[in-house]
Design an enzyme around this catalytic site. Structure first.
Site, PDB file in Angstrom:
ATOM      1  N   LYS A 248      -6.089  -0.088   7.796  1.00 35.91           N
ATOM      2  CA  LYS A 248      -5.343  -0.661   6.663  1.00 35.91           C
ATOM      3  C   LYS A 248      -4.450  -1.800   7.155  1.00 35.91           C
ATOM      4  CE  LYS A 248      -1.662   0.517   3.305  1.00 35.91           C
ATOM      5  NZ  LYS A 248      -0.888   1.610   2.656  1.00 35.91           N
ATOM      6  N   ASP A 253       4.062  -4.374   1.994  1.00 33.94           N
ATOM      7  CA  ASP A 253       3.787  -3.590   0.787  1.00 33.94           C
ATOM      8  C   ASP A 253       5.037  -3.515  -0.076  1.00 33.94           C
ATOM      9  OD1 ASP A 253       2.891  -1.897  -1.153  1.00 33.94           O
ATOM     10  OD2 ASP A 253       2.743  -0.117   0.143  1.00 33.94           O
ATOM     11  N   LYS A 260       8.364  -1.054  -5.359  1.00 40.23           N
ATOM     12  CA  LYS A 260       9.116  -0.047  -4.618  1.00 40.23           C
ATOM     13  C   LYS A 260      10.614  -0.273  -4.807  1.00 40.23           C
ATOM     14  CE  LYS A 260       5.852   0.729  -0.798  1.00 40.23           C
ATOM     15  NZ  LYS A 260       5.583   2.136  -1.103  1.00 40.23           N
ATOM     16  N   ASP A 271       3.092  -1.701   7.264  1.00 40.00           N
ATOM     17  CA  ASP A 271       1.931  -1.178   6.542  1.00 40.00           C
ATOM     18  C   ASP A 271       0.589  -1.754   7.028  1.00 40.00           C
ATOM     19  OD1 ASP A 271       1.363   0.783   4.689  1.00 40.00           O
ATOM     20  OD2 ASP A 271       1.395  -0.574   2.958  1.00 40.00           O
ATOM     21  N   ASP A 330       0.992   0.441  -6.297  1.00 41.32           N
ATOM     22  CA  ASP A 330       1.535   0.800  -4.987  1.00 41.32           C
ATOM     23  C   ASP A 330       0.570   1.698  -4.205  1.00 41.32           C
ATOM     24  OD1 ASP A 330       3.313   0.854  -2.910  1.00 41.32           O
ATOM     25  OD2 ASP A 330       4.727   2.226  -3.860  1.00 41.32           O
ATOM     26  N   GLU A 332      -2.174   0.907  -2.952  1.00 45.31           N
ATOM     27  CA  GLU A 332      -3.031  -0.254  -2.662  1.00 45.31           C
ATOM     28  C   GLU A 332      -3.848  -0.086  -1.384  1.00 45.31           C
ATOM     29  OE1 GLU A 332      -0.011   0.010  -1.617  1.00 45.31           O
ATOM     30  OE2 GLU A 332      -0.311  -0.532   0.478  1.00 45.31           O
ATOM     31  N   ARG A 334      -5.601   2.400  -0.284  1.00 50.36           N
ATOM     32  CA  ARG A 334      -6.921   2.987  -0.552  1.00 50.36           C
ATOM     33  C   ARG A 334      -7.858   1.980  -1.204  1.00 50.36           C
ATOM     34  NH1 ARG A 334      -4.210   7.628  -4.128  1.00 50.36           N
ATOM     35  NH2 ARG A 334      -2.583   7.176  -2.609  1.00 50.36           N
TER      36      ARG A 334
HETATM   37  N1  BES Z   1       2.327   2.180   2.376  1.00 48.83           N
HETATM   38  C1  BES Z   1       2.638   3.218   1.443  1.00 48.83           C
HETATM   39  C2  BES Z   1       2.779   4.583   2.109  1.00 48.83           C
HETATM   40  C3  BES Z   1       3.959   4.729   3.020  1.00 48.83           C
HETATM   41  C4  BES Z   1       5.189   5.121   2.517  1.00 48.83           C
HETATM   42  C5  BES Z   1       3.834   4.513   4.375  1.00 48.83           C
HETATM   43  C6  BES Z   1       6.259   5.258   3.370  1.00 48.83           C
HETATM   44  C7  BES Z   1       4.928   4.655   5.242  1.00 48.83           C
HETATM   45  C8  BES Z   1       6.136   5.016   4.723  1.00 48.83           C
HETATM   46  C9  BES Z   1       1.517   3.326   0.420  1.00 48.83           C
HETATM   47  O1  BES Z   1       0.889   2.128   0.069  1.00 48.83           O
HETATM   48  C10 BES Z   1       2.135   3.836  -0.837  1.00 48.83           C
HETATM   49  O2  BES Z   1       2.948   3.150  -1.396  1.00 48.83           O
HETATM   50  N2  BES Z   1       1.730   5.025  -1.236  1.00 48.83           N
HETATM   51  C11 BES Z   1       2.252   5.625  -2.402  1.00 48.83           C
HETATM   52  C12 BES Z   1       1.088   6.202  -3.171  1.00 48.83           C
HETATM   53  C13 BES Z   1       1.454   6.638  -4.561  1.00 48.83           C
HETATM   54  C14 BES Z   1       1.809   5.466  -5.422  1.00 48.83           C
HETATM   55  C15 BES Z   1       0.275   7.387  -5.148  1.00 48.83           C
HETATM   56  C16 BES Z   1       3.216   6.716  -1.964  1.00 48.83           C
HETATM   57  O3  BES Z   1       2.960   7.375  -0.959  1.00 48.83           O
HETATM   58  O4  BES Z   1       4.252   6.861  -2.608  1.00 48.83           O
HETATM   59 ZN    ZN Z   2       0.913   0.689   1.489  1.00 49.78          ZN
HETATM   60 MN    MN Z   3       1.899   1.071  -1.417  1.00 45.18          MN
END
Ligand code: BES
Ligand code: ZN
Ligand code: MN
Length: 481
Positions: A248, A253, A260, A271, A330, A332, A334
């Site tokens: 990834k 992000d 966020k 990220d 968010d 993203e 995947r």
């Molecule tokens: N990059 C984030 C996941 C993340 C969060 C990595 C904190 C490291 C520290 C990912 O893109 C994300 O935002 N995931 C969301 C998914 C949700 C919207 C289904 C999450 O984990 O909140």
């Molecule tokens: Zn992310």
């Molecule tokens: Mn995200």
């Protein structure tokens, strides 16, 4: 850059610092008794005054009076040593000796397999710092690590290669997002792999559209800096099996329109850790000359909120033809991995491994230090877990619960990108599985360990380069023997 070399016998060496190992209850490790004799009777009282007994994670420094070293650093190894505790001891020693130019050690003489490689790796990573964005960086003071009494050159070289690859990944992560726009990051990935015979293809935004990388294009829509898809191929003569790594590469992000919160958003430059780890691993694998074909695939983009950004509710078509309803912009990672995984399975590799800072939910489940593994079958899970153990990185096997798959059913498209709060790391893995089909595959969620809040042994604050060493070990498991 610190040079690592094989030195003379301990009593014929000299330097600014000497690092020697000590086991529990002050049982001297290799070299320690020789030096203790030279130091004299005061040593035992001094170590007692410092409350040092040889416990792992502890060290005591004394002046090298009567020896040919400026200072002596006793590092604790505890009761039992393995490659990881040796790496950690060497990393701790590197921090303590950071102001010494010439550091000698006998740590590698501890009797375990791969000791010289572990000491080299741990020391070099413990000496890592990121200074590229300082206007007047302080020059690192340590110049040399000397392994006293000699060490195997292949082992030292392995340690150097691995440390270099991990340091590369750390530096890419530590770079601010405005210094690693997708085209720049793609150039760095080419620079770290091409010199070692890796064939690199970089798809620009036009080629991304042409190649139908719909998930990458959808996420990139909201950003001004255009995306890149990087494909790195290492194909040594005679190799039979093939491993594909997909990382990834979200250089920042923001969450997109599902934005966020402000607090902590700056850490989202992390990220792209999966992509950086893939590039570092491919570089190391090529330098080690492993007899296995490796394909590294890294979709790279920012996730931003520009006027052309994708909206919650939008539907795009991924590389494999599947339609995806984006309910939360968010989620993203995947989406870009969907295209990367679809591309990976097209060449039917023996295994596909994706690596991603994918979910906060994985951090909730496993904490900051442990990564999650999801695998298509027990054999792949066992291979990944064994590789991670050998490499010294912490992973935990998580369930790919088929009953949760229906949570991703979309009213209007083939699949939707979020499935509600519970089991968020699992549903993310199930989403990815849709783009892999039934090929052997593992998903590594490194959201926690990709970044460290504080320094500890060979880990430094910031990007950790987590995943590089496990991927190299996975590639080793797929070499012909
Ligand atoms: N990059 C984030 C996941 C993340 C969060 C990595 C904190 C490291 C520290 C990912 O893109 C994300 O935002 N995931 C969301 C998914 C949700 C919207 C289904 C999450 O984990 O909140
Ligand atoms: Zn992310
Ligand atoms: Mn995200």
């Amino acid at each position: 850059m610190i040079t690592v070399s094989s030195g003379n016998a301990l009593l014929e060496e000299s330097g600014d610092a000497l690092v020697v190992p000590v086991f529990s209850d002050l049982a001297w490790g290799p070299g320690a008794s020789d030096i203790a004799e030279q130091l004299g009777d005061w040593l035992e009282d001094e170590l007692a005054a410092q409350k040092f007994s040889g416990k792992a994670g502890k060290a005591a420094t004394v002046p090298g009076i009567g020896t040919s070293f400026g200072r002596i650093v006793f590092v604790g190894l505890g009761d039992e040593v393995d490659a990881e505790s040796l790496r950690q001891a060497a990393g701790l020693a590197a921090g303590i000796t950071s102001r010494s130019a010439r550091v000698a050690t006998s740590l590698h003489a501890v009797d375990i397999d791969g000791a010289a490689s572990a000491v080299t790796l741990g020391f070099l990573l413990g000496a890592y710092s990121f200074t590229d964005r300082k206007s007047e960086p302080e020059a690192p003071l340590t110049e040399e690590l000397v392994l006293v009494g000699g060490a195997d050159s292949a082992e030292m070289s392995r340690g150097k290669i691995l440390a270099g690859a991990v340091a590369f990944a750390r530096t890419m992560v530590n770079e601010p997002a405005n210094h690693k726009k997708p085209s720049v990051l793609a150039d760095h990935f080419a620079a770290v792999t091409e010199p070692f015979g890796v064939q690199v293809t970089v798809f620009d935004e036009a080629a991304i559209a042409q190649e139908r990388f719909g998930g990458l294009a959808a996420v990139a829509q909201g950003a001004t800096n255009p995306p890149r898809m990087v494909v790195m191929k290492y194909s040594p003569a005679g190799a039979k099996r093939t491993v594909a790594f997909v990382g990834k590469g979200i250089v920042f992000d923001s969450g997109g329109l599902s934005i966020k919160p402000a607090a902590g958003m700056e850490t989202m430059k992390t990220d792209m850790s999966g992509a950086a780890a893939v590039a570092g691993a491919v570089s190391a694998i090529a330098q080690l000359g492993l007899a296995v074909n490796v394909i590294g695939i890294t979709p790279i983009t920012e996730n931003m909120t520009g006027g052309a950004a994708q909206r919650p509710g939008d539907v795009f078509t991924a590389r494999n033809g599947a339609t995806v309803e984006v309910l939360n912009t968010d989620a993203e990672g995947r989406l870009v991995l969907a295209d990367g995984l679809a591309l990976a399975v097209e060449s039917s590799p023996d295994v596909v491994i994706d690596v991603a800072t994918l979910t906060g939910a994985c951090m909730v489940a496993l904490g900051k230090d442990i990564a999650g593994v999801w695998a298509s079958d027990e054999e792949v899970a066992a291979t990944v877990t064994a590789a991670a153990n050998a490499a010294g990185e912490k992973f935990w096997h998580m369930p790919l619960e088929a009953d949760y798959r229906s949570l991703l059913d979309s009213d209007i498209a083939d699949i939707k990108n979020t499935a509600g709060r519970w089991g968020g790391a699992i549903t993310a893995a199930l989403f990815l599985q849709h783009f892999v089909g039934d090929q052997p595959w593992a998903h590594l969620d490194i959201a926690g360990p990709a970044r460290a809040e504080k320094a500890k042994h060979y880990v430094k604050k910031g990007g950790t380069g987590f995943g590089v060493r496990t991927m190299v070990a996975i590639a080793e498991a797929y070499t012909e023997r």
